[in-house]
Write a protein that holds these residues in place. Structure first.
Motif, PDB file in Angstrom:
ATOM      1  N   VAL A   4       1.194  -1.269   0.042  1.00 30.85           N
ATOM      2  CA  VAL A   4       0.213  -0.076   0.165  1.00 30.85           C
ATOM      3  C   VAL A   4       1.023   0.951  -0.226  1.00 30.85           C
ATOM      4  O   VAL A   4       1.509   1.830   0.338  1.00 30.85           O
ATOM      5  N   PRO A   6       2.089   4.967   0.515  1.00 33.93           N
ATOM      6  CA  PRO A   6       2.116   6.106   1.952  1.00 33.93           C
ATOM      7  C   PRO A   6       1.388   7.188   1.172  1.00 33.93           C
ATOM      8  O   PRO A   6       0.971   7.660  -0.142  1.00 33.93           O
ATOM      9  N   ASP A  32      -1.078   1.840   9.763  1.00 37.39           N
ATOM     10  CA  ASP A  32      -0.861   1.166   8.891  1.00 37.39           C
ATOM     11  C   ASP A  32      -0.679   0.873   7.390  1.00 37.39           C
ATOM     12  O   ASP A  32      -0.438   0.154   6.488  1.00 37.39           O
ATOM     13  N   THR A  33      -0.942   2.418   6.730  1.00 34.50           N
ATOM     14  CA  THR A  33      -0.140   2.642   4.999  1.00 34.50           C
ATOM     15  C   THR A  33       0.823   3.975   5.403  1.00 34.50           C
ATOM     16  O   THR A  33       1.709   3.490   4.760  1.00 34.50           O
TER      17      THR A  33
END
Length: 211
Positions: A4, A6, A32-33
């Protein structure tokens, strides 16, 4: 597993302390990202004309040419999510910002959790306009204690703390013990209804304490 990318976040504000606080909060919120953050100053106008962020938070007073700049930014990057973060978001200012292309408009006094919610919603294509978000956001602290103004010493301690001074630095500067400084800071934060230093920095920026 698919990686994923940012979230690319830009903050254009006259106060580097405010911009840094927002980027730090975003980094911890979107862990999380991941995030890639840029704090932009008045010398970065040309970068704004060719944006490469997913979301840009900008103080409407950052540049007097906002009405020309925003359409240029959106033409260069149509997917850019624009959030105006204003010291005093009047009805006229909100109307102006929405007319020229902002997706969301909020007050600088908004709480950290509420500001992160605005970023999430705006990134998802939504739009939020300040409607007392700082009062209704989940996890927000109560507002300032009615009838209890800051003492001169409490305000002075909070001004220095907002500028990045440690409690020990403040104690040395004003000739008090660290315990006394802690007490002034805690009482002042309670009176203002603020939970942490990032919230204080946002309020201090709105009040002009960081100049």
């Amino acid at each position: 597993m698919r990686s994923v990318s940012p979230i690319r976040i830009g903050v254009a504000d006259q106060s580097p302390i405010f911009a840094s606080a927002v980027l730090d909060l975003a980094a911890s919120t979107f862990d999380d990202t991941g995030t890639h953050g840029d704090a932009l100053s008045a010398t970065d106008i040309e970068r704004l004309r060719d944006p490469d962020w997913d979301v840009l938070l900008i103080d409407p007073q950052f540049t007097p040419n906002l009405e020309d700049l925003v359409p240029q930014m959106l033409a260069a990057c149509p997917s850019l999510a624009l959030i105006a973060v204003a010291s005093q978001p009047t009805k006229e200012l909100v109307s102006f910002c929405m007319r020229i292309g902002f997706s969301s408009v909020v007050a600088k006094s908004i709480s950290g959790p509420a500001l992160m919610r605005v970023i999430r919603v705006t990134l998802a294509g939504g739009s939020l306009v300040d409607r007392g978000l700082s009062r209704s956001a989940e996890g927000e602290m109560p507002g300032p204690t009615e009838g209890k103004a800051l003492t001169e010493r409490e305000e002075y301690v909070l001004r220095l703390w907002a500028k990045g001074y440690s409690n020990s630095d403040i104690a040395d500067q004003i000739g008090l013990s660290r315990k006394t400084v802690d007490s002034h800071r805690a009482r002042g934060m309670n009176k203002l209804g603020l939970a942490d230093r990032p919230a204080l920095i946002r309020m201090a920026s709105a009040r002009g304490w960081l100049v």
